[in-house]
Structures are given as structure tokens and as C-alpha cells.
Design a protein around this motif. Structure first.
Motif: not given
Length: 162
Positions: A54-55, A122-124, A19-21, A24-28
Motif C-alpha cells: 500500500n505504500w 542512510v539506513a545504517k 524493500l522494507w527499507l 522505513a525511510l520514505y513512508q511512500n
């Protein structure tokens, strides 16, 4: 950047520990209140825990007419319909959605969509993950995420992992 998500994108990534991706990609990530309710009602404790981040921001639709129409006339479930309606209302940059019918309706409304597999690509590209295949395999095996053999091969080809 405004990003709205339906329930399955969040829950599936949470179930495989990625889920952290999205942060990392969108902030919120914004979710409609209906999606928040669906997450809260899930039996696996990993899924309701998403609401503590919180995001992830729950937001009410100001006009539920489109969501009602998508449910009644197009047969979408409440989470998908409300996510599409909220993305439309907020003029979101992206809508995170994987279900075929929901994606078709979002495109019909002119929304930009991305699914979990697109997020992985996109993450890769941004070097957040070394490979797409292990995460895709975990989604299939642990979260019950459905990927056709053809799409599986196309994603590996895009990721240059063949």
C-alpha cells in the motif's frame, strides 16, 4: 516527502528482502505507470508482489513529452525515462535510480538522486540495518547488482566497515 523510483531499485531490494527499507525511510514511494507495468511483467513472483504494497503508489505522467525525449534522444529505457519525467513533474525530493545514464540525465535536469547503495548508507546511519556489507553482498550475489570494486570499497569506507 515525494520520492519516485524506477524499476530496478524496487526489484533489486525486493529480491534480497530489504524493500522494507524504502518504507522505513520514505513512508511512500511513487512509481510511474510504466514502472508498474515492468514490475507486473517480471517472471520472479517476488517482483510483481511489490505492486500489492500500500505504500507503493503508481501514478500517470500528465505530460509524456520529457519521457519520450529521454528515450529517443538519450537512449534511456521506458522505466528510467518515465521515472525521471515523473520526478521532474512532481518536483520530487528524491529519485531512486542506479543506472549511470539515467542518473546523468536526472542530474542534468536538476533532480536529487539516490541509489540503492545510498539507501543502505542512510539506513545504517538511522540504525535500520547493522551493516551495509551483507546487504550489498546479497544484492551482488542474488540480484546481479553490479558494483565496481572501487565503489564497493568506497561504500564500506563511508559505512565505516573497513
Amino acid at each position: 516527502m515525494i520520492v519516485v523510483s524506477d524499476t530496478s531499485a524496487l526489484s533489486n531490494l525486493a529480491l534480497v528482502g530489504h524493500l522494507w527499507l524504502l518504507e522505513a525511510l520514505y513512508q511512500n514511494v511513487i512509481i510511474p505507470d510504466v514502472v508498474a507495468s515492468e514490475l507486473a511483467a517480471a517472471s520472479n513472483p517476488t517482483i510483481p508482489a511489490i505492486l500489492q504494497l500500500n505504500w507503493i503508489q503508481a501514478q500517470l505522467l500528465t505530460n509524456s513529452e520529457l519521457a519520450d525525449q529521454l528515450q529517443q534522444e538519450r537512449g534511456l529505457d521506458a522505466g528510467e525515462a518515465n521515472a525521471i519525467a515523473l520526478a521532474f513533474e512532481l518536483q520530487a525530493d528524491d529519485l531512486l535510480i542506479d543506472e549511470r545514464l539515467g542518473r546523468q540525465e536526472a542530474i542534468r535536469l536538476g533532480l536529487s538522486i539516490i541509489g540503492i547503495l545510498g539507501v543502505l548508507l542512510v539506513a545504517k546511519q538511522r540504525s535500520l540495518i547493522p551493516q551495509v556489507q551483507p546487504v550489498m553482498d546479497a544484492l551482488i550475489n542474488q540480484a546481479g547488482f553490479r558494483v565496481s570494486p572501487q565503489l564497493y570499497q568506497r561504500i564500506l569506507a563511508f559505512a565505516q566497515e573497513l
